[in-house]
Scaffold this motif. Sequence first.
Motif, PDB file in Angstrom:
ATOM      1  N   TYR A  39       0.849  -1.122  -0.126  1.00  0.00           N
ATOM      2  CA  TYR A  39      -0.204  -0.099   0.068  1.00  0.00           C
ATOM      3  C   TYR A  39       0.842   1.268   0.005  1.00  0.00           C
ATOM      4  O   TYR A  39       2.031   1.197   0.396  1.00  0.00           O
ATOM      5  CB  TYR A  39      -0.809  -0.085   1.265  1.00  0.00           C
ATOM      6  N   SER A  40       0.351   2.220  -0.645  1.00  0.00           N
ATOM      7  CA  SER A  40       0.944   3.679  -0.599  1.00  0.00           C
ATOM      8  C   SER A  40       1.483   4.081   1.147  1.00  0.00           C
ATOM      9  O   SER A  40       0.666   3.607   1.904  1.00  0.00           O
ATOM     10  CB  SER A  40       0.330   4.636  -1.390  1.00  0.00           C
ATOM     11  N   LEU A  41       2.170   4.967   1.141  1.00  0.00           N
ATOM     12  CA  LEU A  41       2.384   5.363   2.520  1.00  0.00           C
ATOM     13  C   LEU A  41       1.401   6.491   3.191  1.00  0.00           C
ATOM     14  O   LEU A  41       0.615   7.132   2.133  1.00  0.00           O
ATOM     15  CB  LEU A  41       3.625   6.178   2.535  1.00  0.00           C
ATOM     16  N   ILE A  82      -1.522  17.185  -4.344  1.00  0.00           N
ATOM     17  CA  ILE A  82      -2.661  17.884  -3.805  1.00  0.00           C
ATOM     18  C   ILE A  82      -3.769  16.851  -3.175  1.00  0.00           C
ATOM     19  O   ILE A  82      -4.196  16.922  -2.148  1.00  0.00           O
ATOM     20  CB  ILE A  82      -3.404  18.282  -5.012  1.00  0.00           C
ATOM     21  N   GLY A  83      -3.696  15.810  -3.845  1.00  0.00           N
ATOM     22  CA  GLY A  83      -4.657  14.794  -3.309  1.00  0.00           C
ATOM     23  C   GLY A  83      -4.143  13.995  -1.828  1.00  0.00           C
ATOM     24  O   GLY A  83      -5.238  13.984  -1.188  1.00  0.00           O
ATOM     25  N   VAL A  84      -3.058  13.807  -1.477  1.00  0.00           N
ATOM     26  CA  VAL A  84      -2.438  13.115  -0.382  1.00  0.00           C
ATOM     27  C   VAL A  84      -2.771  14.075   0.780  1.00  0.00           C
ATOM     28  O   VAL A  84      -2.907  13.837   2.097  1.00  0.00           O
ATOM     29  CB  VAL A  84      -1.155  12.712  -0.298  1.00  0.00           C
ATOM     30  N   ALA A  85      -2.922  15.595   0.401  1.00  0.00           N
ATOM     31  CA  ALA A  85      -3.072  16.334   1.509  1.00  0.00           C
ATOM     32  C   ALA A  85      -4.689  16.541   1.854  1.00  0.00           C
ATOM     33  O   ALA A  85      -5.082  17.025   2.889  1.00  0.00           O
ATOM     34  CB  ALA A  85      -2.731  17.694   1.160  1.00  0.00           C
ATOM     35  N   SER A  86      -5.683  15.992   1.370  1.00  0.00           N
ATOM     36  CA  SER A  86      -7.129  15.782   1.722  1.00  0.00           C
ATOM     37  C   SER A  86      -7.260  15.064   2.684  1.00  0.00           C
ATOM     38  O   SER A  86      -6.592  13.887   2.818  1.00  0.00           O
ATOM     39  CB  SER A  86      -7.704  15.093   0.228  1.00  0.00           C
ATOM     40  N   GLU A 141      -6.327   8.182   1.983  1.00  0.00           N
ATOM     41  CA  GLU A 141      -5.746   6.783   2.859  1.00  0.00           C
ATOM     42  C   GLU A 141      -4.802   6.059   1.889  1.00  0.00           C
ATOM     43  O   GLU A 141      -5.117   6.085   0.534  1.00  0.00           O
ATOM     44  CB  GLU A 141      -6.926   5.975   3.565  1.00  0.00           C
ATOM     45  N   PRO A 142      -3.826   5.371   2.505  1.00  0.00           N
ATOM     46  CA  PRO A 142      -3.166   4.545   1.446  1.00  0.00           C
ATOM     47  C   PRO A 142      -3.958   3.559   0.600  1.00  0.00           C
ATOM     48  O   PRO A 142      -4.524   2.855   1.224  1.00  0.00           O
ATOM     49  CB  PRO A 142      -2.223   3.762   2.753  1.00  0.00           C
ATOM     50  N   GLY A 143      -3.684   3.544  -0.747  1.00  0.00           N
ATOM     51  CA  GLY A 143      -4.229   2.629  -1.683  1.00  0.00           C
ATOM     52  C   GLY A 143      -3.375   1.659  -1.938  1.00  0.00           C
ATOM     53  O   GLY A 143      -2.166   1.625  -1.864  1.00  0.00           O
ATOM     54  N   PRO A 144      -4.111   0.364  -2.546  1.00  0.00           N
ATOM     55  CA  PRO A 144      -3.146  -0.620  -2.660  1.00  0.00           C
ATOM     56  C   PRO A 144      -2.387  -0.660  -4.351  1.00  0.00           C
ATOM     57  O   PRO A 144      -3.070  -0.093  -5.105  1.00  0.00           O
ATOM     58  CB  PRO A 144      -4.237  -1.807  -2.935  1.00  0.00           C
ATOM     59  N   TYR A 145      -1.224  -1.077  -4.255  1.00  0.00           N
ATOM     60  CA  TYR A 145      -0.598  -1.400  -5.373  1.00  0.00           C
ATOM     61  C   TYR A 145      -0.972  -2.329  -6.222  1.00  0.00           C
ATOM     62  O   TYR A 145      -1.259  -3.294  -5.845  1.00  0.00           O
ATOM     63  CB  TYR A 145       0.804  -1.477  -5.196  1.00  0.00           C
ATOM     64  N   SER A 146      -0.821  -2.088  -7.506  1.00  0.00           N
ATOM     65  CA  SER A 146      -1.204  -3.263  -8.659  1.00  0.00           C
ATOM     66  C   SER A 146      -0.095  -4.393  -8.401  1.00  0.00           C
ATOM     67  O   SER A 146       1.052  -3.784  -8.604  1.00  0.00           O
ATOM     68  CB  SER A 146      -1.404  -2.920  -9.907  1.00  0.00           C
ATOM     69  N   GLU A 201       2.790  -2.617 -10.427  1.00  0.00           N
ATOM     70  CA  GLU A 201       3.397  -1.417  -9.360  1.00  0.00           C
ATOM     71  C   GLU A 201       4.389  -2.364  -8.460  1.00  0.00           C
ATOM     72  O   GLU A 201       4.549  -1.736  -7.451  1.00  0.00           O
ATOM     73  CB  GLU A 201       2.459  -0.854  -8.611  1.00  0.00           C
ATOM     74  N   GLY A 202       4.987  -3.213  -8.870  1.00  0.00           N
ATOM     75  CA  GLY A 202       5.754  -3.976  -7.905  1.00  0.00           C
ATOM     76  C   GLY A 202       7.158  -3.287  -7.683  1.00  0.00           C
ATOM     77  O   GLY A 202       7.557  -3.439  -6.515  1.00  0.00           O
ATOM     78  N   LEU A 203       7.681  -2.524  -8.477  1.00  0.00           N
ATOM     79  CA  LEU A 203       8.778  -1.574  -8.215  1.00  0.00           C
ATOM     80  C   LEU A 203       8.164  -0.329  -7.342  1.00  0.00           C
ATOM     81  O   LEU A 203       9.328   0.118  -6.447  1.00  0.00           O
ATOM     82  CB  LEU A 203       9.595  -1.185  -9.427  1.00  0.00           C
ATOM     83  N   VAL A 204       7.137   0.064  -7.239  1.00  0.00           N
ATOM     84  CA  VAL A 204       7.023   1.071  -6.479  1.00  0.00           C
ATOM     85  C   VAL A 204       6.825   0.483  -5.151  1.00  0.00           C
ATOM     86  O   VAL A 204       7.320   1.201  -4.328  1.00  0.00           O
ATOM     87  CB  VAL A 204       5.576   1.627  -6.890  1.00  0.00           C
ATOM     88  N   GLU A 205       6.361  -0.799  -4.811  1.00  0.00           N
ATOM     89  CA  GLU A 205       6.310  -1.480  -3.599  1.00  0.00           C
ATOM     90  C   GLU A 205       7.968  -1.532  -3.256  1.00  0.00           C
ATOM     91  O   GLU A 205       8.305  -1.516  -1.827  1.00  0.00           O
ATOM     92  CB  GLU A 205       5.662  -2.768  -3.556  1.00  0.00           C
TER      93      GLU A 205
END
Length: 432
Positions: free
Chosen positions: A34-36, A393-397, A401-406, A410-414
């Motif tokens: 998940y994202s941070l 802008i979105g993460v400041a809302s 909340e942390p969303g799931p990676y594909s 998105e394996g390299l993002v993880e």
Amino acid sequence: MPTQPITLQPNPNAAAGTSTAALRELLERRRAGYSLEAPFYLSDEIFQADMALIFGRHWIFVAVAPQVPEAGDYITVDVGHDSILIVRDDDMQVQAFHNVCRHRGSRLCEAHQGSLGNIVCPYHQWTYDLTGQLIHADHMGESFDRRSHGLKPVHLRNLEGLLFICLADEPPQDFDQLAERMRPYMAPHRLNECKVAAQVDLIEQSNWKLTMENNRECYHCVGNHPELTISLFEHGFGYQPGPQNAEGLARFEGIVRESHARWEAMGLPSAEIETLDSMVSGFRTQRLPLDRAGQSQTMSTEVACKKLLADFPDKALGGLSFWTQPNSWHHFMSDHVVSFSVIPVGPGRTLVRTTWCVHRDAVEGVDYTVENLTRVWNATNDQDRRLVEESQIGVASRAYEPGPYSPYTEGLVEKFCAWYVDRLRAGVSTLR
């Protein structure tokens, strides 16, 4: 509900002795895949921790050797509160120093790039040679020892033309392993024998981690990067396997196998090496085919420079990609190299510096044009800037909340986030 900010010591030089309980809690509850959480992208205190514990303790990519081609040529790079002076000495070795006079702390070189004979402080004219030794200081008395007042060195490694620095007293030792494995991949492209054809600085109004996460996936490429995707095979972006794309995936895998066999026979290593989240100096490399003419990341997919980087038997060598943690990626082709350095400026402000290099004997207007050479990545960088700024802008809302990676795209993002969290945990563990 929005995550509450944490309180850390804002001065990275005074990180020791700081209460870090809130940061430890955020790190420990990070959910894999998940994202941070929002504070990692928004908090000034976490930004200061990033500068002290990530950029202050790891090898970071800052420049290419062709930026300082001759003795006396220099560049300066700002990393947080630290200004770094990189200069080529009279023996043609590249040196790095803190850009700070040993007299009363004045910055020595203000310009980003230039050439000099000796390094002269503009304040009181203390003078250093190109190895950092103090050679002249008026009015200091007979007992003054110039030898103990040389410039403070910064660890520097020249990896086949890519310049990495480390600000720590003791840098990570596994860079030697990285260099040993990468040299055979990079050496044939002879970056040390290149010149800089263009360099573009772009400021993104976003956190540096959003920039890096965006780079580590191509889930977003279709629909956002029309120039870049001309030269990329669609099935190289990552796909969830299924009956609808089985044939296309199989065809792409066959092209990769065939290309790797051909390139390996030319003496060009091509197989994937993946250590992004398993080494302190995490990296990844792989040579992949380009679509259509298969020669370069240009609008025509043909070479942007007629003079190749070396005596290659073929222009269609695909693209050798090299990613490093925490802040760079690079693409090596038969005719040019393009490198990207990401330097945090503030919690929501990031410098992306892109450098294009061609053979040193290539003639602009004859062998290449800057517009053709840079068109794809100038467009792509600006498109990415827009994407990461919208993410900031979105993460400041309060709704974020942390969303799931594909798991497919998105394996390299993880891997980037896992490396970052692991290294920040290791750094926090050293603080009182």
